[in-house]
Motif scaffolding. Structure first.
Motif, PDB file in Angstrom:
ATOM      1  N   ARG A 122      -2.629  53.481  82.547  1.00 53.37           N
ATOM      2  CA  ARG A 122      -1.436  54.318  82.734  1.00 53.37           C
ATOM      3  C   ARG A 122      -0.463  53.584  83.646  1.00 53.37           C
ATOM      4  O   ARG A 122      -0.767  52.526  84.175  1.00 53.37           O
ATOM      5  CB  ARG A 122      -1.822  55.650  83.391  1.00 53.37           C
ATOM      6  CG  ARG A 122      -2.904  56.401  82.659  1.00 53.37           C
ATOM      7  CD  ARG A 122      -3.131  57.800  83.228  1.00 53.37           C
ATOM      8  NE  ARG A 122      -3.288  57.903  84.654  1.00 53.37           N
ATOM      9  CZ  ARG A 122      -4.398  58.292  85.270  1.00 53.37           C
ATOM     10  NH1 ARG A 122      -5.486  58.570  84.584  1.00 53.37           N
ATOM     11  NH2 ARG A 122      -4.444  58.391  86.581  1.00 53.37           N
ATOM     12  N   LYS A 123       0.667  54.193  83.869  1.00 53.43           N
ATOM     13  CA  LYS A 123       1.637  53.629  84.810  1.00 53.43           C
ATOM     14  C   LYS A 123       1.058  53.738  86.222  1.00 53.43           C
ATOM     15  O   LYS A 123       0.401  54.737  86.549  1.00 53.43           O
ATOM     16  CB  LYS A 123       2.953  54.399  84.739  1.00 53.43           C
ATOM     17  CG  LYS A 123       3.655  54.269  83.412  1.00 53.43           C
ATOM     18  CD  LYS A 123       4.899  55.122  83.395  1.00 53.43           C
ATOM     19  CE  LYS A 123       5.536  55.102  82.029  1.00 53.43           C
ATOM     20  NZ  LYS A 123       6.656  56.033  81.947  1.00 53.43           N
ATOM     21  N   GLU A 174       2.233  54.607  89.017  1.00 49.83           N
ATOM     22  CA  GLU A 174       2.618  55.807  89.775  1.00 49.83           C
ATOM     23  C   GLU A 174       1.860  57.055  89.332  1.00 49.83           C
ATOM     24  O   GLU A 174       1.952  58.099  89.975  1.00 49.83           O
ATOM     25  CB  GLU A 174       4.135  56.045  89.706  1.00 49.83           C
ATOM     26  CG  GLU A 174       4.699  56.238  88.323  1.00 49.83           C
ATOM     27  CD  GLU A 174       5.116  54.936  87.626  1.00 49.83           C
ATOM     28  OE1 GLU A 174       5.828  55.046  86.614  1.00 49.83           O
ATOM     29  OE2 GLU A 174       4.739  53.836  88.055  1.00 49.83           O
ATOM     30  N   GLU A 175       1.091  56.951  88.259  1.00 51.56           N
ATOM     31  CA  GLU A 175       0.325  58.095  87.765  1.00 51.56           C
ATOM     32  C   GLU A 175      -1.090  58.165  88.332  1.00 51.56           C
ATOM     33  O   GLU A 175      -1.812  59.125  88.060  1.00 51.56           O
ATOM     34  CB  GLU A 175       0.270  58.057  86.235  1.00 51.56           C
ATOM     35  CG  GLU A 175       1.637  58.226  85.587  1.00 51.56           C
ATOM     36  CD  GLU A 175       1.602  58.072  84.078  1.00 51.56           C
ATOM     37  OE1 GLU A 175       0.525  57.828  83.503  1.00 51.56           O
ATOM     38  OE2 GLU A 175       2.680  58.176  83.464  1.00 51.56           O
ATOM     39  N   GLN A 205       2.552  44.427  84.065  1.00 47.66           N
ATOM     40  CA  GLN A 205       1.819  45.444  83.312  1.00 47.66           C
ATOM     41  C   GLN A 205       1.482  45.018  81.884  1.00 47.66           C
ATOM     42  O   GLN A 205       0.666  45.646  81.230  1.00 47.66           O
ATOM     43  CB  GLN A 205       2.600  46.764  83.296  1.00 47.66           C
ATOM     44  CG  GLN A 205       2.793  47.364  84.671  1.00 47.66           C
ATOM     45  CD  GLN A 205       1.496  47.555  85.428  1.00 47.66           C
ATOM     46  OE1 GLN A 205       0.633  48.289  84.986  1.00 47.66           O
ATOM     47  NE2 GLN A 205       1.341  46.888  86.558  1.00 47.66           N
ATOM     48  N   ALA A 261      -1.784  46.979  89.901  1.00 47.57           N
ATOM     49  CA  ALA A 261      -0.444  47.565  89.899  1.00 47.57           C
ATOM     50  C   ALA A 261       0.614  46.543  90.306  1.00 47.57           C
ATOM     51  O   ALA A 261       1.765  46.621  89.861  1.00 47.57           O
ATOM     52  CB  ALA A 261      -0.389  48.777  90.827  1.00 47.57           C
TER      53      ALA A 261
END
Length: 135
Positions: free
Chosen positions: A68-69, A71-72, A21, A17
């Motif tokens: 995924r992002k 924050e997900e 990205q 993270a």
């Protein structure tokens, strides 16, 4: 108790993270930054790939990236994938047979409440929360 497998999986996910990205991150880099054995991390990453939390890319320029992002992702989903159930007692495990004492067990409400506290806690913390020190 959460094992090193679950704790290292969280650290691996946080490390990804924190990277760009649009870049795949070689396992060797993450292992070095996190001071985790590459061999042990390979075992953990296989679980994360199988659970579709990360994607592995082979060959030159290969490595891993989030699917995924950041924050997900919740800590709870990472722990459940790597550790198995987070149930605090065996009778609350989803796969457990129904306890014959369930209807008369005076401690069951306490265990259920504690189980909900644990699940609510871990499933409301995202990887971004950890990266940003918001826990």
């Amino acid at each position: 108790m959460i094992s090193t497998k679950g704790r290292y999986a969280i650290r691996f996910m946080m490390d990804l993270a924190e990277q760009s990205q649009d870049r795949t991150v070689p396992l060797e880099e993450t292992a070095a930054r996190q001071d985790i054995s590459k061999k042990y991390l390979e075992m953990i990453v296989k679980i994360l790939v199988k659970g579709k939390l990360v994607k592995g890319i082979s060959g030159k320029g290969g490595g891993y990236r989030l699917t995924r992002k950041p924050e997900e992702y919740t800590v709870g989903e990472i722990l459940e994938l790597t550790e198995g159930t987070l149930a605090v007692v065996a009778c609350l495990n989803e796969e457990a047979e129904q306890c014959p004492r369930e209807s008369i067990c005076k401690t069951l409400p306490m265990w259920r409440k504690f189980d909900h506290l644990v699940r609510d806690y871990f499933f409301h913390i995202t990887i971004v929360d950890l990266v940003n020190g918001k826990v």
